[in-house]
Design a protein around this motif. Structure first.
Motif, short mmCIF file in Angstrom:
data_model
loop_
_atom_site.label_atom_id
_atom_site.label_comp_id
_atom_site.label_asym_id
_atom_site.label_seq_id
_atom_site.Cartn_x
_atom_site.Cartn_y
_atom_site.Cartn_z
N ARG B 171 0.81 -1.21 0.00
CA ARG B 171 0.00 0.00 0.00
C ARG B 171 0.84 1.26 0.00
NH1 ARG B 171 -2.39 -3.96 1.59
NH2 ARG B 171 -4.52 -4.30 0.96
N LEU B 173 3.72 1.49 -1.26
CA LEU B 173 4.27 1.55 -2.61
C LEU B 173 3.24 2.14 -3.57
CD1 LEU B 173 7.11 0.34 -2.74
CD2 LEU B 173 6.21 -1.52 -4.09
N GLU B 174 2.00 1.76 -3.39
CA GLU B 174 0.95 2.27 -4.25
C GLU B 174 0.78 3.77 -4.05
OE1 GLU B 174 0.57 -0.46 -6.59
OE2 GLU B 174 -1.19 0.80 -6.72
N MET B 175 0.92 4.24 -2.84
CA MET B 175 0.80 5.67 -2.59
C MET B 175 1.94 6.43 -3.26
SD MET B 175 -0.53 5.41 1.33
CE MET B 175 -0.10 7.05 1.80
N GLN B 178 1.19 6.59 -6.88
CA GLN B 178 0.18 7.60 -7.23
C GLN B 178 0.81 8.99 -7.27
OE1 GLN B 178 -2.90 7.27 -8.21
NE2 GLN B 178 -3.01 5.06 -7.93
N GLY B 179 1.73 9.25 -6.35
CA GLY B 179 2.43 10.54 -6.36
C GLY B 179 3.22 10.73 -7.65
N GLN B 182 0.81 11.37 -10.55
CA GLN B 182 0.31 12.74 -10.53
C GLN B 182 1.39 13.71 -11.02
OE1 GLN B 182 -1.67 14.31 -7.12
NE2 GLN B 182 -2.89 12.48 -6.78
N ALA B 183 2.62 13.45 -10.64
CA ALA B 183 3.71 14.33 -11.09
C ALA B 183 3.82 14.29 -12.61
CB ALA B 183 5.03 13.90 -10.45
N LEU B 200 1.30 3.51 -15.96
CA LEU B 200 1.75 2.76 -14.78
C LEU B 200 2.26 1.37 -15.10
CD1 LEU B 200 -1.03 3.87 -12.31
CD2 LEU B 200 1.37 4.57 -12.32
#
Lengths: 516, 290
Positions: B171, B173-175, B178-179, B182-183, B200
């Motif tokens: 989890r 790693l997933e966060m 996601q960052g 978004q970048a 991804l």
């Protein structure tokens, strides 16, 4: 005038500035106030864990013997599949693990289920045949692989010129060796992993499974989570299937993949599961994984395998009664022979009792001469043994078996022994009071062997009635029968011809009781 | 009859007036023009993984670029497989902040993978060569060991030694992923022609593919990228300035006990990080080495 001078002055002042600026600069810089990712609001919630299902109270007696393979460099530890082990034991299963010294054939004789998990070491052809025959005899084969269970290996350098070369590092997958034992049943694992980029449980390789085929193994399951799975291919039932947007690393094609397949083969069945995480301590509480684990344990322990003569001597699992029939009497010789047989049959100490009349509530060893009595009538009928075959009067009664015989040469009987009866038409039932050494019929007829002389003949049959197993040991005379029991207690069915549940052997090394 | 007009000669007064009202302002103007900053394009080279050492150096160079009146634009020359998550994010934030005042352009040499590309997304424009390796968007890390206790080591909490439960690892790693996503989306905006799923997958693209997918803005050499930076900065004539030298850095600036990459038994540098952790890093052949 004055004004002109000022204009001149300003112009001369600005001119170098303008020239310099325009030499170096063409305009205003274009800058951007760039946005940033919203890091603080990125969250990934944990899944809610399912409520633990308590284990059932184990029954007083185990009924199913489960053999767990540990002799093929299996990439798992028994402790990590503890949820499955406990569930099997709670449903009456007994777990036995193999090791490098284990004889697989012997293990399979006592097994009802053989579980093989991510084998790295290759199965040899003999083992493959043994496992295949085990399934055909009614055994269950359960095979797990998992894409996260690989082993790295260094292959020795190979060079065509003989000048040596670089060693090759490679990954060994359990799928290759698992497929060796699954191939006879037309099942295979792909050497891949499945993934879903859009719907997953915390990572692209953790699949959420909602498509399940109705089966005893999927009862009560709405959703499973697979933490890394191989795809499975077979002609059987696809129990657990992936949904949309699932890809295989092997083909990069979006389609439906199966992760668990069930195939029936003969009397047995084979279950291939492409993911081990379902039954491990770490992931068993995810979604309905533990329901699957419980269902799997029930499947494994559902019914003990009905043993065949190939499993001899492991044909009984509990206490057994020995019942003499025909012309057999309970005497010292019989007791001695029974004792040696008790050990050979791997019965627990005190597990064999001798009784004149069995009540059908226990497994049984029926020791009888080739004579039809109340106790033996149905047995001979079920084994299709004809004690009074119609012989061809012009033909020599020497039997011509339908199969090549491995019976040894006929020993010279001790003097005074009468082991042969009359020719054709010998009465199958001796009158009461006749000499106990009198032989039964000279010739009988049975499946696979046709008409066969009963001299030095020992027969073993196995029947199952009402959930009880009867091992029938038959010979022409009581003395032969006792000697045959001792033969079986030392050499088993070695040297016998075994067909289905009937074996024909040569009685050897018997002693003849004194006459008179 | 003709009348001769008197010839007017340049009188001393005129010369004086010219000197006072013309030449003096001119000279003053010339002197004042020397105060106009001679624009420079600052060059920052990233030829290594992104970790504490390289991150520190680059931040020093970015500081010089930010504080210097002469530096009007910055060109990042990247040839990096990525690096640690935190150092990458740190540089990303610095470049994003700098971009508010001065344009920043990236030119990719051999590779801008994972963290290298993360950093490039913070810039105004990204250029690469046709054979450059671009992308590998994602995070990689090693799951923590199973928690256990030892006879002679005590800690005050169940995850003091292990950091987090094993199922939290994926989890986290997933966060981080996601960052990163978004970048990329924020940095590339409408220029990006990929779905989230495509982004991804973590693929590495060559320059041509990367341009077609909107990951970069074009194929260009370093000098062409510098010209583009100059154009964004509104420059006509300029000089380039190596900010590593300008920052007073040397290769021996910091004594780091170990490099970023692990060395094998023979002392050869591998492509794996020396320490376990989470990385924005492209590690080709990782699976075979397990």
């Amino acid at each position: 005038m004055k004004r002109n001078l000022w204009i001149l002055a300003i112009a001369c002042l600005l001119l170098p500035l303008i020239v310099t600026y325009t030499w170096f600069y063409s305009g205003m810089p274009r800058t951007v106030s760039a946005p940033m990712p919203d890091y603080s609001n990125i969250d990934f919630p944990r899944p809610t864990l399912s409520t633990e299902i308590p284990d059932a109270k184990p029954p007083a007696r185990t009924t199913v013997n489960v053999v767990l393979d540990l002799q093929h460099q299996n990439m798992y530890s028994v402790s990590e599949i503890d949820p499955l082990i406990r569930a099997i034991e709670s449903f009456g299963g007994s777990i036995q693990t193999t090791s490098e010294q284990t004889n697989l054939e012997s293990s399979l004789k006592s097994a009802d289920v053989y579980i093989c998990i991510t084998p790295i070491l290759r199965f040899n052809q003999l083992e493959i045949t043994q496992i295949t025959n085990f399934v055909k005899r009614g055994g269950k084969l359960v095979v797990f692989t998992d894409p996260t269970r690989n082993a790295s290996a260094t292959l020795p350098p190979v060079s065509d010129t003989g000048g040596g070369g670089a060693a090759l590092n490679t990954m060994l997958s359990g799928t290759d060796n698992a497929n060796l034992i699954l191939e006879p049943f037309d099942i295979s694992f792909s050497d891949d992993y499945l993934y879903n980029m859009t719907e997953n449980e915390g990572n692209f390789r953790n699949l959420i499974i909602n498509e399940l085929t109705d089966d005893a193994l999927t009862i009560g399951i709405k959703q499973l989570v697979i933490y890394g799975g191989h795809s499975v291919h077979s002609g059987g039932v696809q129990l657990v299937k992936t949904g949309k947007n699932t890809y295989s690393s092997a083909g990069e094609v979006d389609e439906t993949y199966s992760i668990a397949d069930l195939v029936k083969s003969g009397s047995g069945s084979v279950l291939a599961i492409g993911d081990l995480s379902l039954v491990t301590s770490q992931y068993v509480r995810s979604s309905d994984n533990q329901v699957f684990t419980q269902n799997l344990a029930k499947f494994i322990t559902s019914t003990p395998r009905q043993k065949t003569l190939v499993d001899f001597p492991v044909v009984f699992t509990g206490a057994v009664v020995m019942q003499p029939a025909g012309k057999m009497e309970v005497n010292g010789d019989l007791v001695s022979a029974a004792s040696s047989l008790e050990t050979y049959l791997q019965l627990p100490s005190g597990g064999l009792t001798i009784t004149q009349k069995a009540d059908g509530t226990a497994d049984r060893i029926l020791v009888t001469t080739l004579s039809e009595t109340d106790a033996t009538r149905e047995i001979f009928k079920s084994l299709k043994i004809n004690l009074a075959p119609k012989l061809d009067a012009e033909k020599d009664v020497t039997p011509t078996p339908t199969a090549s015989s491995t019976l040894g040469p006929t020993p010279t009987p001790a003097s005074g022994m009468s082991v042969t009866g009359e020719g054709s038409g010998v009465e199958s039932t001796l009158a009461a009071g006749e000499n106990e050494t009198s032989a039964g019929p000279d010739t009988i007829e049975m499946p696979y062997f046709g008409q066969i002389k009963t001299k030095d003949l020992g027969l073993v049959g196995l029947t199952h009635t009402g959930g009880k197993t009867t091992l029938v040991i038959m010979a022409a005379t009581p003395a032969n029968a006792q000697a045959f029991i001792r033969n079986l207690a030392t050499g088993g069915l070695n040297g016998c011809i075994v067909h289905d549940d009937l074996a024909a052997c040569k009685v050897t090394d018997f002693t003849v009781p004194p006459q008179g | 009859m003709t009348i001769d007009k008197p010839v007017k000669s340049i009188s001393r007064q005129t010369i004086t007036n010219l000197a006072i009202w013309g030449i003096v302002p001119l000279v003053i103007g010339v002197l004042l023009s020397l105060l106009i900053p001679r624009p420079k394009i600052g060059i920052i080279y990233l030829n290594d993984a992104i970790y504490a050492y390289t991150s520190h150096n680059i931040q020093q160079e970015l500081a010089v670029a930010r504080d210097s009146n002469d530096v009007k634009a910055i060109v990042l020359v990247i040839n990096s497989p990525g690096g640690t998550v935190t150092d990458t994010e740190s540089l990303y934030r610095e470049v994003t902040a700098l971009r508010k005042t001065k344009p920043v352009v990236t030119v990719i040499e051999g590779m801008a993978a994972s963290g290298g590309y993360y950093l490039a997304c913070a810039t105004d424009l990204i250029y690469a060569k046709a054979s450059s390796e671009v992308g590998n968007i994602g995070v990689i890390g090693t799951q923590p060991d199973k928690p256990s206790v030892f006879e002679d080591i005590y800690s005050t909490g169940p995850y003091k030694m292990w950091g987090m439960p094993r199922d939290s690892f994926s989890r986290e790693l997933e966060m981080l992923k996601q960052g990163f996503l978004q970048a990329v989306k924020v940095g590339r905006g409408d220029r990006l022609k990929m779905t989230n799923e495509m982004i991804l997958r973590g693929e590495v693209y060559t320059g041509g593919d990367a341009m077609r997918l909107g990951l970069i803005d074009g194929l260009a050499s370093q000098s062409e990228a510098i010209d583009q930076a100059a154009s964004l900065a509104g420059l006509r004539h300029y000089q380039t300035l190596d900010l590593f030298t300008a920052a007073g850095l040397t290769t021996q600036q910091l004594s780091m006990p170990v490099g970023f990459f692990k060395q094998d038994a023979s002392g050869n540098v591998t492509s794996f990080p020396a320490k376990t952790g989470n990385y924005l890093l492209y590690i080709p052949g990782l699976g075979e080495a397990q």
